[in-house]
Design a protein around this motif. Structure first.
Motif, mmCIF file in Angstrom:
data_model
loop_
_atom_site.group_PDB
_atom_site.id
_atom_site.type_symbol
_atom_site.label_atom_id
_atom_site.label_comp_id
_atom_site.label_asym_id
_atom_site.label_seq_id
_atom_site.Cartn_x
_atom_site.Cartn_y
_atom_site.Cartn_z
ATOM 1 N N GLY A 116 79.695 71.401 81.730
ATOM 2 C CA GLY A 116 78.793 70.914 82.771
ATOM 3 C C GLY A 116 79.036 71.548 84.133
ATOM 4 N N LYS A 117 80.289 71.681 84.512
ATOM 5 C CA LYS A 117 80.609 72.284 85.820
ATOM 6 C C LYS A 117 80.216 73.755 85.851
ATOM 7 C CE LYS A 117 84.379 69.198 86.896
ATOM 8 N NZ LYS A 117 85.809 68.986 86.869
ATOM 9 N N GLU A 118 80.453 74.454 84.753
ATOM 10 C CA GLU A 118 80.105 75.869 84.675
ATOM 11 C C GLU A 118 78.590 76.063 84.736
ATOM 12 O OE1 GLU A 118 82.136 74.281 82.512
ATOM 13 O OE2 GLU A 118 84.086 75.162 83.017
ATOM 14 N N ILE A 142 60.964 69.463 85.319
ATOM 15 C CA ILE A 142 62.222 68.742 85.429
ATOM 16 C C ILE A 142 63.137 69.136 84.288
ATOM 17 C CG2 ILE A 142 61.411 66.660 84.232
ATOM 18 C CD1 ILE A 142 63.297 65.114 86.264
ATOM 19 N N PHE A 143 64.397 69.296 84.639
ATOM 20 C CA PHE A 143 65.478 69.570 83.692
ATOM 21 C C PHE A 143 66.495 68.459 83.874
ATOM 22 C CE2 PHE A 143 63.584 73.608 84.519
ATOM 23 C CZ PHE A 143 63.820 74.418 83.426
ATOM 24 N N ASN A 144 66.758 67.703 82.831
ATOM 25 C CA ASN A 144 67.790 66.679 82.860
ATOM 26 C C ASN A 144 68.860 67.170 81.894
ATOM 27 O OD1 ASN A 144 69.125 64.198 83.209
ATOM 28 N ND2 ASN A 144 67.158 63.127 83.350
ATOM 29 N N LEU A 145 69.889 67.815 82.434
ATOM 30 C CA LEU A 145 70.850 68.574 81.629
ATOM 31 C C LEU A 145 71.885 67.698 80.935
ATOM 32 C CD1 LEU A 145 71.389 71.552 84.087
ATOM 33 C CD2 LEU A 145 69.724 71.346 82.221
ATOM 34 N N GLY A 146 72.716 68.337 80.118
ATOM 35 C CA GLY A 146 73.791 67.631 79.424
ATOM 36 C C GLY A 146 73.472 67.466 77.957
#
Length: 189
Positions: free
Chosen positions: A146-148, A98-102
């Motif tokens: 984030g969008k990129e 799992i990757f929880n980005l940001g």
């Protein structure tokens, strides 16, 4: 039985719970405050293994504290390093990642996951997936970059061979403020 629409993190956990069994080997690529790490540690049971990565000392400490309180610390190896280096630590087939980005909730919002390192980590994770294994990404689009990062992941994941991988994009279309989205990759058997 009807299914409710789940928020991103809840949906990611539901997916993982359907695929991760006792004794599994899994990765939390972004330990953060330790919620995903704790969740994975419960899923893998006493015989399983979790590797949890984070670049921030604060995240590693918070995760360690959470695991100790839950009595799960012995199942987890905490690694203070970027997730892009996960293949340096792991060479076994994985049942899940799992990757929880940001950024770290409650931490420095200037320290964020970035497209280049995330792509390297996700690519390594895809390569390490066992047959039937699942890689899940919770992508947050509302912060700088984030969008990129999401678009780069989407471009990469769409290019995976459909004969080897199924790729899912779970998102709400009518919510405001860039709700998080879930990307999931399952290695076909």
């Amino acid at each position: 039985m009807p299914h409710d629409f789940k928020q991103a993190v809840e949906f990611s956990h539901e997916l993982l719970a359907e695929h991760i069994t006792s004794g599994a080997k899994v990765v939390d690529a972004t330990a953060g405050n330790g919620y995903d790490t704790e969740f994975l540690a419960k899923l893998v049971g006493e015989q399983g293994s979790v590797w949890a990565f984070d670049v921030q000392k604060e995240a590693i400490e918070r995760t360690q504290e959470r695991l100790q309180k839950a009595g799960l610390a012995q199942r987890v190896e905490l690694i203070k390093d970027g997730h892009q280096n996960l293949a340096d630590y792991i060479s076994t087939d994985l049942a899940g990642l799992i990757f929880n980005l940001g950024y770290l909730p409650g931490g420095d919002k200037e320290i964020i996951t970035k497209s280049e390192s995330t792509l390297k980590a996700v690519s390594a994770g895809v390569d390490l997936l066992a047959e039937g294994g699942l890689l899940v990404v919770v992508a947050y689009l509302g912060h700088a970059g984030g969008k990129e990062e999401y678009q780069a992941l989407l471009d990469y994941l769409q290019s995976l061979d459909f004969r080897s991988y199924n790729v899912l994009n779970y998102r709400f279309l009518n919510q405001q403020n860039e709700p998080p989205q879930v990307l999931a990759v399952k290695r076909r058997s």
